[in-house]
Design a protein around this motif. Sequence first.
Motif, short mmCIF file in Angstrom:
data_model
loop_
_atom_site.label_atom_id
_atom_site.label_comp_id
_atom_site.label_asym_id
_atom_site.label_seq_id
_atom_site.Cartn_x
_atom_site.Cartn_y
_atom_site.Cartn_z
N CYS A 53 0.86 -1.18 0.00
CA CYS A 53 0.00 0.00 0.00
C CYS A 53 0.90 1.23 0.00
O CYS A 53 1.86 1.30 0.77
N PRO A 54 0.59 2.20 -0.85
CA PRO A 54 1.40 3.42 -0.86
C PRO A 54 1.24 4.17 0.45
O PRO A 54 0.17 4.21 1.03
N ARG A 55 2.32 4.75 0.93
CA ARG A 55 2.29 5.51 2.19
C ARG A 55 3.07 6.79 1.97
O ARG A 55 4.27 6.80 2.11
N GLY A 56 2.36 7.82 1.58
CA GLY A 56 3.00 9.10 1.31
C GLY A 56 2.51 10.16 2.27
O GLY A 56 2.28 9.90 3.44
N ALA A 57 2.30 11.33 1.72
CA ALA A 57 1.79 12.45 2.51
C ALA A 57 0.82 13.24 1.64
O ALA A 57 0.87 13.16 0.42
N GLY A 58 -0.05 13.96 2.28
CA GLY A 58 -1.02 14.77 1.53
C GLY A 58 -2.25 13.96 1.17
O GLY A 58 -2.75 13.20 1.97
N GLY A 59 -2.68 14.10 -0.07
CA GLY A 59 -3.84 13.37 -0.54
C GLY A 59 -5.10 14.21 -0.49
O GLY A 59 -5.10 15.34 -0.02
N PRO A 60 -6.20 13.64 -0.99
CA PRO A 60 -7.45 14.38 -1.06
C PRO A 60 -7.97 14.79 0.31
O PRO A 60 -7.96 14.00 1.25
N ALA A 61 -8.45 16.02 0.41
CA ALA A 61 -8.96 16.54 1.67
C ALA A 61 -10.11 15.70 2.21
O ALA A 61 -10.23 15.51 3.42
N VAL A 62 -10.96 15.15 1.32
CA VAL A 62 -12.12 14.36 1.78
C VAL A 62 -11.70 13.09 2.51
O VAL A 62 -12.49 12.51 3.24
N LEU A 63 -10.44 12.67 2.33
CA LEU A 63 -9.98 11.43 2.97
C LEU A 63 -9.08 11.66 4.18
O LEU A 63 -8.67 10.69 4.81
N ARG A 64 -8.78 12.88 4.50
CA ARG A 64 -7.89 13.13 5.64
C ARG A 64 -8.54 12.64 6.93
O ARG A 64 -9.68 12.96 7.22
N GLY A 65 -7.81 11.82 7.64
CA GLY A 65 -8.32 11.24 8.89
C GLY A 65 -9.08 9.94 8.69
O GLY A 65 -9.50 9.31 9.65
N LEU A 77 -4.01 2.09 7.60
CA LEU A 77 -3.49 2.95 6.55
C LEU A 77 -4.29 4.24 6.50
O LEU A 77 -5.52 4.21 6.46
N ASP A 78 -3.59 5.36 6.51
CA ASP A 78 -4.22 6.66 6.30
C ASP A 78 -4.47 6.74 4.81
O ASP A 78 -3.54 6.87 4.01
N VAL A 79 -5.72 6.66 4.40
CA VAL A 79 -6.06 6.54 2.99
C VAL A 79 -5.67 7.79 2.22
O VAL A 79 -5.21 7.70 1.08
N ALA A 80 -5.80 8.97 2.80
CA ALA A 80 -5.39 10.20 2.11
C ALA A 80 -3.91 10.14 1.77
O ALA A 80 -3.50 10.47 0.66
N ALA A 81 -3.10 9.71 2.71
CA ALA A 81 -1.66 9.62 2.49
C ALA A 81 -1.29 8.57 1.45
O ALA A 81 -0.22 8.62 0.87
N ALA A 82 -2.18 7.63 1.21
CA ALA A 82 -1.94 6.60 0.20
C ALA A 82 -2.21 7.13 -1.21
O ALA A 82 -1.91 6.46 -2.18
N LEU A 83 -2.77 8.33 -1.30
CA LEU A 83 -3.12 8.91 -2.60
C LEU A 83 -2.53 10.32 -2.73
O LEU A 83 -3.25 11.30 -2.86
N PRO A 84 -1.21 10.45 -2.69
CA PRO A 84 -0.61 11.78 -2.71
C PRO A 84 -0.65 12.48 -4.07
O PRO A 84 -0.41 13.67 -4.16
N GLY A 85 -0.94 11.76 -5.11
CA GLY A 85 -0.99 12.34 -6.46
C GLY A 85 -2.16 11.77 -7.22
O GLY A 85 -3.10 11.21 -6.65
N LYS A 86 -2.09 11.87 -8.54
CA LYS A 86 -3.16 11.35 -9.38
C LYS A 86 -3.25 9.83 -9.20
O LYS A 86 -2.24 9.14 -9.15
N ALA A 87 -4.48 9.32 -9.09
CA ALA A 87 -4.69 7.89 -8.87
C ALA A 87 -6.10 7.51 -9.28
O ALA A 87 -6.97 8.36 -9.45
N LEU A 88 -6.31 6.22 -9.42
CA LEU A 88 -7.64 5.66 -9.65
C LEU A 88 -8.00 4.84 -8.42
O LEU A 88 -7.21 4.00 -7.98
N VAL A 89 -9.16 5.11 -7.84
CA VAL A 89 -9.64 4.37 -6.67
C VAL A 89 -10.87 3.59 -7.10
O VAL A 89 -11.80 4.14 -7.69
N ASN A 90 -10.87 2.28 -6.80
CA ASN A 90 -11.96 1.40 -7.21
C ASN A 90 -12.54 0.68 -5.99
O ASN A 90 -11.80 0.12 -5.20
N PHE A 91 -13.87 0.73 -5.86
CA PHE A 91 -14.58 0.03 -4.78
C PHE A 91 -15.15 -1.27 -5.33
O PHE A 91 -15.76 -1.29 -6.40
N TRP A 92 -14.98 -2.35 -4.55
CA TRP A 92 -15.41 -3.67 -5.00
C TRP A 92 -15.78 -4.52 -3.79
O TRP A 92 -15.45 -4.19 -2.66
N ALA A 93 -16.47 -5.63 -4.05
CA ALA A 93 -16.80 -6.61 -3.01
C ALA A 93 -16.67 -8.00 -3.62
O ALA A 93 -16.78 -8.17 -4.84
#
Length: 193
Positions: A53-65, A77-93
């Motif tokens: 899992c990526p572990r960076g800094a920053g990320g989308p404001a909606v995901l902080r915390g 995992l802090d999900v915002a920090a996992a998305l510090p730049g452009k990315a595709l997020v996919n929800f699945w089950a």
Amino acid sequence: MSRAARWAVVVLVLAVAAVVALWPREDEPTAPPRTAAAKDLGPARAKAALDACPRGAGGPAVLRGVTATCLGDGQPLDVAAALPGKALVNFWATWCVPCQEELRVLDAYAREPGAVPVLIVQVQSKEGDGLELLTKLGVHLPAVFDEADTVRKAFAAAPQLPKSFVVGADGSVAEVTRYPVLTSVEQVREVVG
């Protein structure tokens, strides 16, 4: 004292003794409740061989915390920090049949040179079942397990699955609406720009 009265006293004393014996005490440590999460998923994680899992800094404001569990290592995992730049997020089950096809497509896309990072978020299914399905599909994308559904709620995503979002380098979030299910690498390239 009558015989019935003596038996009533004996029963009352035994009932009080039982309550006192079973009553929890604050100074005694209590074991955490045994849950499905307590199951050792180490062997399943190793077999799935997911990308870290990526572990960076920053990320989308909606995901902080917002936190979730990294499926690859089982750590929070802090999900915002996992998305510090452009990315595709996919929800699945695991129960979502179209998700299975889409996961394979996303994995193929992510293996291409210059691909935008892809993070898959498992919802509405058990963590161990997700690891098993990813192993079966041969998908090795970085993945998080969102048991409380907090990531999807932060995105204000509708409950239909699969569901994808493009996170911009500026932290913006845009739902992928052109394709309800991404069925080709070309479609993924198109939606991420």
